[in-house]
Design an enzyme around this catalytic site. Structure first.
Site, mmCIF file in Angstrom:
data_model
loop_
_atom_site.group_PDB
_atom_site.id
_atom_site.type_symbol
_atom_site.label_atom_id
_atom_site.label_comp_id
_atom_site.label_asym_id
_atom_site.label_seq_id
_atom_site.Cartn_x
_atom_site.Cartn_y
_atom_site.Cartn_z
ATOM 1 N N LYS C 74 0.868 -1.125 0.000
ATOM 2 C CA LYS C 74 -0.067 0.160 0.066
ATOM 3 C C LYS C 74 0.907 1.264 -0.070
ATOM 4 O O LYS C 74 1.885 1.211 0.502
ATOM 5 C CB LYS C 74 -0.887 0.080 1.267
ATOM 6 C CG LYS C 74 -1.835 1.017 1.416
ATOM 7 C CD LYS C 74 -2.677 0.905 2.620
ATOM 8 C CE LYS C 74 -4.036 2.035 2.814
ATOM 9 N NZ LYS C 74 -4.750 1.963 3.715
ATOM 10 N N SER C 149 -9.532 2.104 3.183
ATOM 11 C CA SER C 149 -8.646 2.897 2.191
ATOM 12 C C SER C 149 -7.632 1.810 1.413
ATOM 13 O O SER C 149 -6.936 2.427 0.299
ATOM 14 C CB SER C 149 -8.101 3.682 3.074
ATOM 15 O OG SER C 149 -7.103 3.196 3.917
ATOM 16 N N SER C 173 -9.735 -0.318 7.101
ATOM 17 C CA SER C 173 -9.329 -0.011 5.792
ATOM 18 C C SER C 173 -8.543 -1.430 5.244
ATOM 19 O O SER C 173 -8.377 -1.290 3.996
ATOM 20 C CB SER C 173 -8.195 1.187 5.718
ATOM 21 O OG SER C 173 -8.844 2.276 6.168
#
Lengths: 473, 93, 481
Positions: C74, C149, C173
């Site tokens: 990420k 996210s 997330s």
């Protein structure tokens, strides 16, 4: 004039690494941005870890200042923006400082003993350093160096008990002395102590003066402020509560436009750090505290039968005190006191060097050797001073210097010869003296001293000269 | 209810300049969000300690040992403006 | 798609070519419409893959637990030498000079970084729609969000654009996109995995966690990245390899998971089920009944303080975020546009240009919640409510081994559907945020599908008992029809 001054003193602690990261603290003469890591540069994702020794030093300082120590220490974020603050917040202490309620005793103007209350002692990190091309108000840009960012600071806050700029300076001197005694601080390092001062007159609004970084600066800045505030009051204007910046070069304080410096610090506990319990360390650290200046001074007076003046002069700087004690253990303490407090210190001040530096050139044993020569009459007082100067400037041992500079005091025969020569060369002066002009004798003594290159004892010269000349009458 | 003036003040505290249309939008949105947050007022937290650290550890410290820092080029690598080893910042005042 | 365990096995035995695998992956990425990645690491990755193929028989290489496995990271996690943007304009071009601890751990075990995945800007969002680089699409339906996210990571695993991925979870997330994309995602106990290198959004709530298509892959990745780290003061330095050891022992047939699941007690908080859509509710109950078939028992419970969780979470997260994001001023890295005026003006303008709308909103709210006069009402109050919620989870987990509930109250919604109404997006997190407040571990595992869209079952465990969670998840995975 009812003046109230409070000081916030920030002193750099002598740890090996920074407060929240392992960067070396030895940055003082380094190139910019060479003592920086992800943490003290504030790179996103970097995290702080507390330096254990820094906490110990903080506790030590708090104990030496007679404070009450908190059971635990919690770091907080103080949120504000400045280019030297890489994270947009400073990690400091707020609700749980290391300690509070302490006391420092000073001898104020005129020898009056005063007690200055310490409000709190806490720890925080130093921000980086801004370099202006010009001054803060004229520069078109600034340059930033983060070497200093993250250096551990102990912040000592006083109550507004100081009554004059001079007292403020005296207080700082005492504080420095105590911190150096603890071995956690070195006052000679540039920027090691920085002070913010709060000052108000006649119970009016407080002005805060920031950016004071020298002991003289404190006195100057505060004197300037008092004058400035007095002038405002005289003209019927009010003193605004504001922050002012001290400009060392120009010796003035400048108003920093209030909006930029209006602060809501939005303190909250630093989530990347956990609380640190300290009550279990206190006794252990207390035992590590050496004899402090006040105690040492009293002991010197008692143990060595010194005057208050000498005791003060000898105990202000720990290095001098330690040097003195070694010397005094080997030769007459009172003589040692005079020669160290009056002569050696004077020579150090003249050369703007500290005892710490001087110790590299001159050892206590060297000093003892020199004093022995003096006591035995091998050298005169002037010769002794010569030896001290030579050792400070070029090193060497008293014995070598004595020989190489021919400082051995000469015997009466030599003096006789010199007097004889001088009288012969200076008939006019001799005549003047005989005629009653006493100053002429001083001149003649001087000539003999010159002739013997200071190796004659002036008292002896004077006595022999007078006997000779008077005897000839 | 949060008013535009308050939003302007907060935006200044946070150093985020907002356009007029953003201020208008936020006045409406933030007000409804804050209204929602008001549900906390109903929670009885008498004698409840705040949780700052959910796992509750203490005393994490490190030894005072210096380690190698980043090199000057590494430090300055991402700097948009630099000069002679320093970061170049806008003037203060 | 092949699993990580199969890749390691295949590479070590010579049956799989690491280089071919990476090339295949990059080809898939290049053809993809999903927009999973912000930055690709193709050149270095292929070079490393070649190296792995060459040296796979060497002693040192044979010891590596993730040898040649492609992992997507990420973009909120720092990678040395690879651009790290947090999907924000303000970090354009930022290249960290250091690896996050989790990344260093991956590299040490021979993993290969595929690239940096798309996400909501600064982790602020539940749909990956706030990214400066455009939204990521859900592989199951290109008109829908992948969740957020960590949407890029989840979609990449789901679509075979990577085998393993790292995400971060502050309020759901990892779990939310895992649920929407039909994969496994785990948020570790707070303090289990080092946060060093994770660009902070809310420090007291977040954790980096593994995302994969199977439970055993998830366990393997968790074991590697939970390396102990002196640089994170909030990490618990305990040794806990129970997770992988457990899973491997099932694979090797040395334990009987079906025996172990007997008698496991599952708590089902009714507040979580109540707000869900009918399909989600049905799927989750099916899963719970499956556990019953396998010998577990369940009980319905009520957690009364959960209704405060969203408000408490958002206030804490936004407050911490407002402070964490103060460092982005264009001086040491990142965006610096226009002419320099005075410090405060320049700084405010850069942030105005560099931050997206949601980020600005949260900075304003967070600053407000911490400001003089409001600190007690918002921030401090939220922290006290946090205590109530944490206690409630601890109580529930005294009676039950694990808790089960839907991960998300619905399936993936359409792109653009909720983004105009921030509050509606916040409300989508209702099932996940309370877990972060309590700091307990939690994972999402696929438990059903509705009109082609995946549904996630969320399991919650006691602090530092990731192994119990993984065991329960593994058993379910092995036994679904």
């Amino acid at each position: 004039m009812d003046v109230k001054i409070g000081l916030e003193c920030h002193a750099q602690l002598l740890t090996q690494s920074k407060l929240f990261c392992s960067c070396s603290t030895d940055y003082h003469n380094a190139e910019p941005n060479t003592h920086v890591c992800a943490t003290c540069l504030g790179l996103p994702g970097a995290l702080p870890v507390v330096n254990e020794r820094a906490i110990r030093y903080g506790i030590k300082v708090a104990l030496a200042l007679g404070c009450t120590i908190q059971p635990k220490v919690i770091f907080y974020r103080k949120n504000y923006y400045y280019p030297d603050l890489p994270r947009g917040f400073q990690i400091t202490q707020y609700e749980f400082p290391i300690a509070f309620n302490g006391l420092v005793r000073i001898e104020s103007d005129g020898g009056k003993e005063r007690e200055i209350r310490i409000k709190r002692v806490h720890m925080e990190e130093d921000p980086g350093r801004l370099v202006y091309r010009g001054t803060i108000d004229t520069a078109t840009y600034s340059l930033v160096d983060y070497n200093r960012s993250g250096i551990p600071l102990v912040e000592i806050v006083t109550e507004p008990d100081l009554k004059s700029p001079k007292e403020a300076r005296i207080f700082l001197g005492k504080l420095r002395s105590i911190l150096e005694y603890l071995g956690v601080f070195e006052g000679d390092l540039e920027g090691a102590m920085r002070v913010d001062a709060n000052i108000s007159l006649k119970g009016g609004e407080r002005a805060e003066v920031k950016n004071i970084s020298s002991y003289k600066g404190v006195e100057k800045a505060l004197s300037f402020e008092i004058t400035r505030q007095k002038n405002l009051l005289r003209r019927g204007l009010t003193v605004q509560q504001e922050t002012r910046h001290y400009d060392e070069t120009r010796g003035v304080t400048l108003s920093l436009r209030t909006k930029e410096f209006e602060h809501d610090y939005r303190y909250f506990p630093e989530p990347d750090l956990v609380p640190i319990r300290i009550s279990n360390r206190i006794e252990e650290i207390r035992r590590e505290i050496p004899e402090l200046p006040d105690e040492k001074k009293l002991r010197f007076i008692a143990q060595y039968s010194l005057t208050m003046e000498h005791a003060n002069a000898l105990t202000f700087d720990r290095h001098i005190a330690d040097f003195y004690e070694v010397v005094a253990s080997k030769i007459d303490p009172k003589l040692s006191a005079t020669w160290i407090a009056d002569v050696l210190k004077g020579e150090l001040n003249y050369r703007s060097i500290s005892m710490r530096e001087a110790s590299k050139r001159i050892s206590p044993d060297d000093f003892v050797a020199m004093l022995r020569y003096l006591k035995k009459g091998v050298i005169t007082e002037r010769g002794a001073t010569e030896i001290i100067r030579e050792m400070l400037d070029s090193g060497g041992k008293p014995e070598e210097i004595l020989r190489s500079k021919g400082l051995a005091s000469i015997g009466s025969d030599e003096i006789e010869k010199a007097i004889h020569a001088v009288i012969k060369e200076n008939e006019a002066a001799v005549k003047d003296y005989k005629a009653g002009k006493k100053e002429a004798l001083n001149f003649l003594v001087g000539q003999v001293m010159k002739h013997t290159r200071g190796t004659a004892d002036p008292k002896e010269v004077r006595a022999m000269l007078t006997r000779k000349i008077d005897g000839e009458i | 209810m949060i008013r535009k003036e308050e939003i302007e003040h907060i935006a200044w505290l946070a150093r985020v300049a907002l356009r007029e249309d953003e201020k208008d939008l936020f006045e409406q949105q933030l007000s409804s969000i804050l209204d929602y947050f008001a549900v906390l007022d109903e929670a009885d937290t008498t004698d409840v300690e705040p949780t700052y650290h959910v796992i509750g550890i203490t005393d994490v410290v490190r030894e005072d040992e210096p380690k190698e820092a980043l090199s000057q080029p590494e430090v300055l690598r991402n700097a948009p403006k630099k000069e002679q080893g320093y970061f170049k910042s806008p003037r203060i005042l | 798609m092949v699993t990580a365990l199969e890749v390691v096995e295949g590479i070590k035995s010579g049956n799989i070519s690491c280089e071919e695998l990476l090339l295949q992956i990059y080809e898939r990425i290049e053809r993809s419409e999903l927009n999973c990645f912000i930055t690709l690491n193709k050149e270095a990755a292929v070079r490393e893959a070649r190296e792995v193929d060459k040296r796979r028989e060497e002693e040192e290489y044979r010891r590596k637990k993730l040898l040649g496995v492609p992992v997507a990271v990420k973009d909120s996690i720092s990678t040395r030498g690879i651009q790290t943007t947090c999907a924000s304009k303000i970090l354009t071009g930022y290249v960290p000079p250091f690896d996050a601890t989790v990344v260093a751990a991956l590299k040490k075990e021979g993993a290969i970084i595929v690239g940096k995945t798309n996400m909501d800007e600064f982790c602020m969002g539940s749909s990956t729609e706030t990214s400066y680089y455009g939204p990521t699409k859900n592989p199951h339906d290109l008109t829908r969000v992948p969740g957020g996210s960590s949407g890029g990571s989840a979609a990449a695993v789901s679509a075979g654009e990577t085998i393993l991925a790292l995400g971060s979870d502050t309020g759901g997330s990892i779990r939310c996109p895992a649920s929407f994309c039909g994969i496994v995602g785990l948020k570790p106990t707070y303090g289990f995995v080092s946060r060093y290198g994770l660009i902070a959004y809310a420090n007291s709530l977040e954790q980096i966690g593994p995302m994969a298509s199977t439970v055993t892959d998830t366990a393997l990745l968790l074991e590697i990245v939970s390396a102990k780290d002196e640089q994170d003061s909030t990490q618990i330095k305990i040794q806990n390899n129970a997770s992988t050891n457990y899973c491997f022992s099932w694979l090797n047939g040395t334990r009987n998971e079906r025996e172990e699941i007997k008698g496991m007690t599952i708590g089902v908080p009714k507040e979580f089920i109540e707000g869900s859509s009918p399909e989600v509710e049905r799927s989750v109950w099916d899963a719970i009944h499956k556990y019953e078939d396998l010998g577990a028992t369940y009980g319905e419970i009520s957690m009364r303080n959960l209704k405060y969780a969203l408000a408490s979470y958002y206030i804490i997260a936004m407050s911490e975020a407002s402070s964490n994001l103060a460092r982005f001023d264009g001086l040491r890295y990142g965006l610096r546009t226009g002419k320099d005026e005075d410090w405060h003006t320049t700084f405010s303008r850069i942030r105005s240009e560099g931050f997206g709308e949601e980020v600005k909103r949260r900075i304003i709210l967070g600053t407000y919640a911490l400001s003089a006069g409001y600190y007690g009402k918002y921030y401090l109050k939220a922290l006290k409510v946090r205590t109530l919620i944490k206690n409630e989870f601890e109580e529930a987990l005294k009676t039950y081994d694990i808790l089960a509930m839907p991960t998300m109250p619905f399936v993936a919604f359409k792109l653009g559907e909720r983004i105009k109404d921030p509050l509606s997006l916040y409300l989508a997190d209702v099932n996940t945020v309370s877990v972060n407040l309590a700091g307990v571990p939690s994972l999402s595992i696929p438990c059903g599908v509705s009109h082609g869209l995946p549904i996630g079952l969320q399991l919650v465990g006691k602090h530092f008992e990731e192994d119990e969670l993984l065991k329960a998840a593994f058993v379910y995975e092995q036994n679904i029809p």
